[in-house]
Design an enzyme around this catalytic site. Sequence first.
Site, PDB file in Angstrom:
ATOM      1  N   ILE A 184       0.825  -1.202   0.000  1.00 18.17           N
ATOM      2  CA  ILE A 184       0.000   0.000   0.000  1.00 18.17           C
ATOM      3  C   ILE A 184       0.863   1.257   0.000  1.00 18.17           C
ATOM      4  CG2 ILE A 184      -1.635   1.323   1.404  1.00 18.17           C
ATOM      5  CD1 ILE A 184      -2.922  -1.324   2.219  1.00 18.17           C
TER       6      ILE A 184
ATOM      7  N   ARG B 206      12.561   0.792   6.038  1.00 17.69           N
ATOM      8  CA  ARG B 206      13.859   0.254   6.471  1.00 17.69           C
ATOM      9  C   ARG B 206      14.740  -0.181   5.310  1.00 17.69           C
ATOM     10  NH1 ARG B 206      12.288  -4.468  10.350  1.00 17.69           N
ATOM     11  NH2 ARG B 206      10.841  -4.783   8.622  1.00 17.69           N
TER      12      ARG B 206
ATOM     13  N   ASP C 192      13.858   3.337  10.699  1.00 18.25           N
ATOM     14  CA  ASP C 192      13.183   2.235  11.377  1.00 18.25           C
ATOM     15  C   ASP C 192      12.327   2.817  12.488  1.00 18.25           C
ATOM     16  OD1 ASP C 192      12.293  -0.003  12.678  1.00 18.25           O
ATOM     17  OD2 ASP C 192      14.270  -0.880  13.026  1.00 18.25           O
TER      18      ASP C 192
ATOM     19  N   ASN D 280       1.463   4.758   6.995  1.00 21.44           N
ATOM     20  CA  ASN D 280       1.153   3.448   6.435  1.00 21.44           C
ATOM     21  C   ASN D 280       1.971   2.315   7.045  1.00 21.44           C
ATOM     22  OD1 ASN D 280       0.378   1.423   4.186  1.00 21.44           O
ATOM     23  ND2 ASN D 280       2.594   1.604   3.955  1.00 21.44           N
TER      24      ASN D 280
ATOM     25  N   TYR E 136      -3.004  -6.447  16.996  1.00 20.81           N
ATOM     26  CA  TYR E 136      -3.238  -5.846  15.682  1.00 20.81           C
ATOM     27  C   TYR E 136      -4.565  -5.078  15.629  1.00 20.81           C
ATOM     28  CZ  TYR E 136      -3.295  -5.174  10.656  1.00 20.81           C
ATOM     29  OH  TYR E 136      -3.327  -4.596   9.414  1.00 20.81           O
TER      30      TYR E 136
ATOM     31  N   LYS F 294      -5.332  -0.897  15.423  1.00 20.89           N
ATOM     32  CA  LYS F 294      -6.107  -0.296  14.335  1.00 20.89           C
ATOM     33  C   LYS F 294      -7.340   0.425  14.869  1.00 20.89           C
ATOM     34  CE  LYS F 294      -3.285  -1.606  11.136  1.00 20.89           C
ATOM     35  NZ  LYS F 294      -2.421  -0.598  10.473  1.00 20.89           N
TER      36      LYS F 294
END
Length: 271
Positions: A17, A37, A63, A90, A156, A160
């Site tokens: 993305i 990175r 990083d 992102n 996760y 979000k």
Amino acid sequence: MTQARPLSLITGASAGIGAAFAHALAARGHNVVLTARRTDRLETLAAELRATHGIDATVLTNDLAEPHAVEQLCRALDERGLQVDWLINNAGYGVPGRFDENDWPVHADFLRVLITAPTELAWRLIGGMRQRGYGRIINVASLAGHVPGTAQHTLYAASKAYMIKFSQSLALENQALGVQVCALCPGFTRSEFHDVTGTRAMMNKLPDLMWQSAQAVVQEGIDAVERGEAVHVTGRVNRTIKALFKLMPDRLALKMSARQSKRYRAQDSST
């Protein structure tokens, strides 16, 4: 300093993305700052964007798991006289496995990349956007932030959900000043994400209608932030899933989420 072109900063720009955002915004005439990175991938992408779109592309390898990464990134922008008009938060990844089976530093790095870094970037850059009367921030969240959490990707969905609520509040604070903020919430997107988490084989079991291309996700995100949407779930299938889970009682929604998630993750005999 007045820039001839809008400038977009894209984190996690080396693939998926992030790279799709770089292509789409360069096609709109934006200069871009690419950070991730992997320097080699960023340099290749930057060269492609310069050649194809005639824009300036700056590579700043970074990083975001490092505690002072955002401060260093913003200092590098200041040293180059670069003012960010579009911020694309992102960068992200998943940490598979049961919560207590991963070492704490693994979780700490994840939280810095998924929550702390995008929040700090917004904090450091939004003041300039407000002063100039123009800015766009797209926080790449996920459909996972709208549905019950699942086992073995413990942080996760939580991260979000945070990005969704953060984006809503930030949008309300700044909408009258020309700064628009959107939490972009894709579902399953064709990228390297599932290769990194080791779930590619299981993800390939999903029907094609569940998937979107990174390019489609990005176009929806750009259109949504320009319309002033604070939250945008991409794709009709994902919007339907969100609506269905919202109508369900919490207990039923959690059971359904658990049952479906077991089909598409590595099995753990203890769960």
